[in-house]
Design a protein around this motif. Structure first.
Motif, PDB file in Angstrom:
ATOM      1  N   PHE A 196       0.825  -1.208   0.000  1.00 32.84           N
ATOM      2  CA  PHE A 196       0.000   0.000   0.000  1.00 32.84           C
ATOM      3  C   PHE A 196       0.860   1.258   0.000  1.00 32.84           C
ATOM      4  N   HIS A 247       1.996   2.293  -3.284  1.00 34.37           N
ATOM      5  CA  HIS A 247       0.934   2.780  -4.177  1.00 34.37           C
ATOM      6  C   HIS A 247      -0.055   3.641  -3.381  1.00 34.37           C
ATOM      7  N   ASN A 271      -2.769   6.300  -2.200  1.00 36.05           N
ATOM      8  CA  ASN A 271      -3.934   6.930  -2.840  1.00 36.05           C
ATOM      9  C   ASN A 271      -4.395   6.207  -4.102  1.00 36.05           C
ATOM     10  N   GLN A 272      -3.954   4.971  -4.274  1.00 38.64           N
ATOM     11  CA  GLN A 272      -4.402   4.164  -5.409  1.00 38.64           C
ATOM     12  C   GLN A 272      -5.268   3.016  -4.901  1.00 38.64           C
ATOM     13  N   ILE A 273      -6.282   2.693  -5.653  1.00 34.36           N
ATOM     14  CA  ILE A 273      -7.132   1.560  -5.290  1.00 34.36           C
ATOM     15  C   ILE A 273      -6.455   0.274  -5.745  1.00 34.36           C
ATOM     16  N   VAL A 304     -12.873   0.527  -0.631  1.00 36.68           N
ATOM     17  CA  VAL A 304     -13.622   1.082  -1.756  1.00 36.68           C
ATOM     18  C   VAL A 304     -14.504  -0.046  -2.277  1.00 36.68           C
ATOM     19  N   TYR A 349      -9.084  -1.639  -1.976  1.00 33.11           N
ATOM     20  CA  TYR A 349      -8.667  -0.878  -0.799  1.00 33.11           C
ATOM     21  C   TYR A 349      -7.719   0.234  -1.238  1.00 33.11           C
ATOM     22  N   LYS A 350      -7.664   1.299  -0.411  1.00 35.11           N
ATOM     23  CA  LYS A 350      -6.817   2.437  -0.743  1.00 35.11           C
ATOM     24  C   LYS A 350      -6.163   2.982   0.523  1.00 35.11           C
ATOM     25  N   ASN A 355      -4.905   6.082   2.268  1.00 38.52           N
ATOM     26  CA  ASN A 355      -5.043   7.529   2.211  1.00 38.52           C
ATOM     27  C   ASN A 355      -3.871   8.181   2.930  1.00 38.52           C
TER      28      ASN A 355
END
Length: 232
Positions: free
Chosen positions: A168, A171, A173-175, A220, A225-226, A228
């Protein structure tokens, strides 16, 4: 951190796989050089380092090295072999191996050589990865988080939680979909049930919540998942 291990000796391969997993590597272990080449052609850039035995069914470790280097592929390679003549060592290095380890060897030495390969290669991730208030240290395999006082506090993570949070953080802010997470975090031959990602996400979120970051990773719905990013 993901390793492609190509070793046809069952006992040695199993021992290496166990040791690498303890060091928080994701391991794809294959026993045939031809199959290994399929892995590399379809996604070499998902690997941090490759470990090739010299003598393999199908393509040899030497041939795998030569094919990768012919494509200008920079993946770091550690060659394993019982051949201890200087001429053999020269052949392995000239074929494209970055390092050479003669059997029998100690697991501690192999792990040290892998760490050295990671440090030397400009293609590998930097020593630390920082996203928002999270700081991931590859040298110690730890993740720290900023507290309200500005101090860093280590988060005790399992190997799988570390790998998941690392993905995560790479990456932000990426889904990331369930299938992407499975492909990256779990071995290609792993036997897992359908809710393994959701279960692992609950465990990771529980730990983050203990440090006041209960909404750091967002679900999401219908997509994945993202992570933040935000500052204290």
């Amino acid at each position: 951190m993901r390793v492609l291990l190509v070793e046809d000796e069952p006992d040695l391969g199993a021992a290496l796989e166990r040791s690498l997993k303890r060091e928080k590597y994701v391991v794809d272990w294959v026993k045939d050089g031809t199959e290994a080449w399929q892995f590399l052609e379809n996604g070499w850039n998902q690997y941090t380092v490759a470990i090739f035995d010299w003598l393999l069914p199908g393509l040899s470790g030497i041939e795998l090295c030569q094919r990768l280097r012919a494509k200008q592929n920079p993946l770091p390679i550690l060659m394993l072999t019982a051949r201890d003549r200087m001429e053999d060592r020269v052949m392995g290095l000239d074929a494209g191996a970055d390092d050479y380890l003669i059997k029998p060897f100690g697991i501690a030495e192999l792990l040290a050589r892998l760490r050295a390969l990671q440090r030397r290669s400009l293609q590998i991730q930097p020593p630390q990865l920082q996203v928002g208030n999270l700081l991931l240290d590859y040298a110690t395999s730890t993740v720290s988080i900023s507290t309200n006082t500005g101090k860093l506090q280590n988060i005790p993570l399992t190997a799988k939680e570390f790998q998941l949070l690392e993905y995560f953080m790479q990456h932000p802010n990426q889904i990331l979909s369930r299938d992407q997470i499975i492909s990256r975090i779990w071995q290609t031959e792993a036997d897992f049930n359908s809710n393994v990602v959701a279960a692992q996400m609950r465990l990771l979120r529980r730990k983050l919540t203990e440090y006041g970051y209960d909404h750091l990773i967002e679900t999401v719905y219908g997509m994945g998942y993202k992570l933040n990013t935000y500052e204290t």
